[in-house]
Design an enzyme around this catalytic site. Structure first.
Site, mmCIF file in Angstrom:
data_model
loop_
_atom_site.group_PDB
_atom_site.id
_atom_site.type_symbol
_atom_site.label_atom_id
_atom_site.label_comp_id
_atom_site.label_asym_id
_atom_site.label_seq_id
_atom_site.Cartn_x
_atom_site.Cartn_y
_atom_site.Cartn_z
ATOM 1 N N GLU A 13 52.477 24.483 42.742
ATOM 2 C CA GLU A 13 51.526 24.963 43.751
ATOM 3 C C GLU A 13 50.100 25.133 43.237
ATOM 4 O OE1 GLU A 13 53.952 26.580 42.353
ATOM 5 O OE2 GLU A 13 53.524 28.692 41.989
ATOM 6 N N GLY A 56 57.978 34.768 39.349
ATOM 7 C CA GLY A 56 57.820 36.218 39.330
ATOM 8 C C GLY A 56 57.686 36.702 37.904
ATOM 9 N N CYS A 101 60.010 28.258 38.567
ATOM 10 C CA CYS A 101 59.862 29.172 37.426
ATOM 11 C C CYS A 101 60.953 30.258 37.431
ATOM 12 C CB CYS A 101 58.452 29.757 37.404
ATOM 13 S SG CYS A 101 58.052 30.517 35.835
ATOM 14 N N TYR A 102 60.613 31.502 37.752
ATOM 15 C CA TYR A 102 61.644 32.544 37.762
ATOM 16 C C TYR A 102 62.798 32.141 38.697
ATOM 17 C CZ TYR A 102 64.055 36.954 38.559
ATOM 18 O OH TYR A 102 65.019 37.916 38.651
ATOM 19 N N HIS A 111 54.635 25.184 37.724
ATOM 20 C CA HIS A 111 54.134 25.635 39.032
ATOM 21 C C HIS A 111 53.500 24.474 39.800
ATOM 22 C CE1 HIS A 111 54.837 29.942 38.597
ATOM 23 N NE2 HIS A 111 54.654 29.720 37.316
ATOM 24 N N LYS A 144 43.386 32.285 56.010
ATOM 25 C CA LYS A 144 41.957 32.162 56.335
ATOM 26 C C LYS A 144 41.512 30.699 56.523
ATOM 27 C CE LYS A 144 38.004 34.594 56.268
ATOM 28 N NZ LYS A 144 37.864 35.975 56.757
ATOM 29 N N SER A 148 33.024 41.575 65.107
ATOM 30 C CA SER A 148 32.264 42.018 63.943
ATOM 31 C C SER A 148 31.205 40.999 63.533
ATOM 32 C CB SER A 148 33.222 42.221 62.770
ATOM 33 O OG SER A 148 33.677 40.951 62.325
ATOM 34 N N GLY A 149 31.263 39.819 64.139
ATOM 35 C CA GLY A 149 30.362 38.759 63.696
ATOM 36 C C GLY A 149 31.032 37.852 62.675
ATOM 37 N N GLY A 150 32.205 38.244 62.204
ATOM 38 C CA GLY A 150 32.922 37.456 61.208
ATOM 39 C C GLY A 150 33.828 36.411 61.840
ATOM 40 N N VAL A 151 34.439 35.602 60.974
ATOM 41 C CA VAL A 151 35.278 34.490 61.436
ATOM 42 C C VAL A 151 36.500 34.991 62.215
ATOM 43 C CG1 VAL A 151 36.579 32.450 60.688
ATOM 44 C CG2 VAL A 151 34.690 33.277 59.307
ATOM 45 N N ASP A 152 37.216 35.958 61.659
ATOM 46 C CA ASP A 152 38.509 36.335 62.222
ATOM 47 C C ASP A 152 38.401 36.892 63.641
ATOM 48 O OD1 ASP A 152 39.168 35.660 59.674
ATOM 49 O OD2 ASP A 152 39.454 37.722 58.984
ATOM 50 N N SER A 153 37.523 37.886 63.815
ATOM 51 C CA SER A 153 37.453 38.476 65.151
ATOM 52 C C SER A 153 36.905 37.462 66.150
ATOM 53 C CB SER A 153 36.629 39.765 65.142
ATOM 54 O OG SER A 153 35.304 39.518 64.761
#
Ligand code: XMP
Length: 514
Positions: free
Chosen positions: A172, A55, A83-84, A170, A370, A225-230
């Site tokens: 990650e 942080g 770290c923090y 870090h 995602k 919507s044509g997108g991945v999520d929906s």
């Protein structure tokens, strides 16, 4: 089914979500919570381990974020402080933390002191690590010993009996090449996780959950919507309740070339969704007449979308539920240590839909990142053409036509954009960029075609690399590629005599031009 859980407490690090993704990649489910989650709540969740993130604060700041008093006695699961997180643990347990003469930022070499620590098990004695800190630990708390150093500084420490492990670097980020192994060791060696989080298991559980939540006769509506999520969300709900999910795919007249027709066909023929395509282009053009301000465009499109969607949903009748492709990053309660953030662009264009229609929400993706949605989409048989598609903004081409919008401008931009995207695919570089698109500028310039002077429009090409859309760099696309796209656009798209390439990064620019 109850999964093994790793809890991540967020102290405001820009890397917190990255920690979570790295944990999930190892097949271990994890959740991010604000640093002030009570020890009682944490214990109720029976985590296999707790990670305290980095942080921006200094532990010595008066208003520094801290865990509650007695935290370390109440939490019995192993703890990893990053770290923090490490600096706070040091101070909380009786050690010392001091500001360094100068901030340590960037690559460093950590010397591992003891090969016998579980955290650095099977790792080399020298590690390339990424540092980003101002303070450092100068005195270890009782019961702790140093496990790594950089120069004269403590880079890692632990209290093995108590199961508390700390690293100053870090693990990650990709700049710590073996960071993944460090996290792996924490998860599997220290916390003794087995890794029971898989895409297939998730789909199965979630489908059962949807069946149990939605009543046996309830009707459900979903906006595609044509997108991945929906698409992934709708496909999961379809597996769960079939035709009782009514999907609505609205053409707002601001989609890419043939996107509406092609995607609708995939929804029907490949995914067998119960879907209605609604071509409302003219209504949207009308709502946008004479509107040039970007935020006004977003508002007009959002409001019109709600009207069209609601009218369509009313025809279905007694609808109780709305499916939304909300992702985990939208759900995480973010820790803002630098005050409230200002709105730069309103990205949530259709906020308020469930309240307005009095619907309950089904959000099958609200636990996922995602990249996990793509994996699950693949398992569900969703074509790559949808899974690999670049993100596309809700207001679509409206924010890529600077100034007011007319159907003629949309058509011109669709043609130029299509050439750009087609060539990205044929040069094999589509997947190398986060987003690529053409922008229609409201200026004309002089050109020459054959023996004639022309005075026509300019198209800007925008392509960026990014990992999350929050920051972005302009893509270094090959010159030959740019030459080909430019020459095709000026010769194939009537009305355009100039093509420019946008070399701005975000910040200071944004990805979209409006
Ligand atoms: P900017 O332009 O702010 O965009 O750098 C960051 C990401 O958000 C997308 N974007 C939008 N998405 N509605 C959306 O659904 C919007 O109004 C909107 N504006 C920008 C943009 O395409 C990029 O992926």
């Amino acid at each position: 089914m109850h999964h093994e859980l790793i809890l991540i407490l967020d102290f405001g690090s820009q890397y917190t979500q990255l920690i979570a993704r790295r944990v999930r990649e190892q097949g271990v489910y994890c959740e991010i919570h604000p640093f002030h989650l009570s020890a009682e709540k944490i214990t109720e969740k029976t985590p296999k381990g707790v990670i305290l993130s980095g942080g921006p604060a200094s532990v010595s700041d008066e208003d520094a974020p801290r865990v509650e008093t007695g935290f370390y006695e109440k939490i019995r699961a192993p703890i990893l402080g990053i770290c923090y997180g490490m600096q706070m643990i040091a101070v909380d347990l009786g050690g010392r933390n001091e500001p360094a003469a100068r901030r340590e930022y960037g690559h460093a070499k950590a010397k591992i002191l003891s090969g016998s620590t579980k955290l650095f098990n099977e790792l080399p004695f020298e590690l390339d690590v990424w540092m980003s800190h101002g303070d450092h630990v100068t005195e270890l708390p009782a019961g702790f010993h140093k496990t790594a150093t950089t120069g004269e500084h403590v880079t890692a420490m632990e209290n093995h009996e108590r199961g508390i492990y700390c690293v100053q670097f870090h693990p990650e980020v990709s700049h710590t090449p073996l960071g993944k192994e460090v996290l792996r060791n924490f998860l599997f060696n220290v916390c003794e996780c087995k890794g029971d989080w898989t895409a297939a298991g998730f789909i199965k559980d979630e489908i059962e959950k949807i069946r149990a939540t939605v009543g046996p006769d309830d009707q459900v509506v979903c906006g595609l919507s044509g997108g991945v999520d929906s698409t992934v969300a709708a496909t999961m709900v379809h597996e769960a309740i079939g035709e009782r999910q009514h999907c609505i795919f609205v053409n707002n007249g601001l989609l890419r070339y043939r996107e509406f027709e092609d995607t609708l066909q995939v929804y029907k023929d490949n995914l067998h969704l119960n879907v209605t395509g609604v071509d409302a282009s003219q209504e949207f053009y009308k709502a946008l007449e004479g509107v040039a301000d970007p935020e006004q465009k977003r508002k007009a499109i959002g409001a019109k979308f709600i009207d069209v969607f609601q009218a369509e949903a009313d025809r279905i009748g007694d609808v109780k539920w709305l499916v939304q492709g909300t992702l985990y990053p939208d759900v995480i309660e973010s820790v803002s240590l630098r005050g409230a953030s200002v709105t730069i662009k309103t990205h949530h264009n259709v906020g308020g839909l469930p309240e307005k229609m009095n619907l309950k929400l089904i959000e099958p993706l609200r636990e996922l990142f995602k990249d996990e949605v793509r994996v699950i989409g693949r398992d569900l048989g969703i074509p790559e053409m949808i899974l690999e598609r670049h993100p596309f903004p809700g207001p679509g081409l409206a924010v890529r036509i600077l100034g007011d919008i007319t159907p003629e401008k949309v058509e011109l931009l669709q043609k130029a954009d299509r050439i750009f995207i087609e060539e990205l695919h044929s040069f094999g570089v589509y997947k190398d960029v986060w987003q690529a698109f053409a922008v229609l500028l409201p200026i004309q310039s002089v050109g020459v075609m054959g023996d004639y002077r022309t005075y026509e429009k300019t198209v800007a090409l925008r392509a960026v690399t990014s990992t999350d859309g929050m920051t972005a760099d302009w893509a270094r696309l090959p010159n030959d590629f740019l030459a080909k796209v430019s020459s095709r656009i000026t010769s194939e798209v009537r009305g355009v005599n100039r093509v420019v390439y946008d070399i701005s990064s975000k910040p200071p620019s944004t990805i979209e031009w409006e």
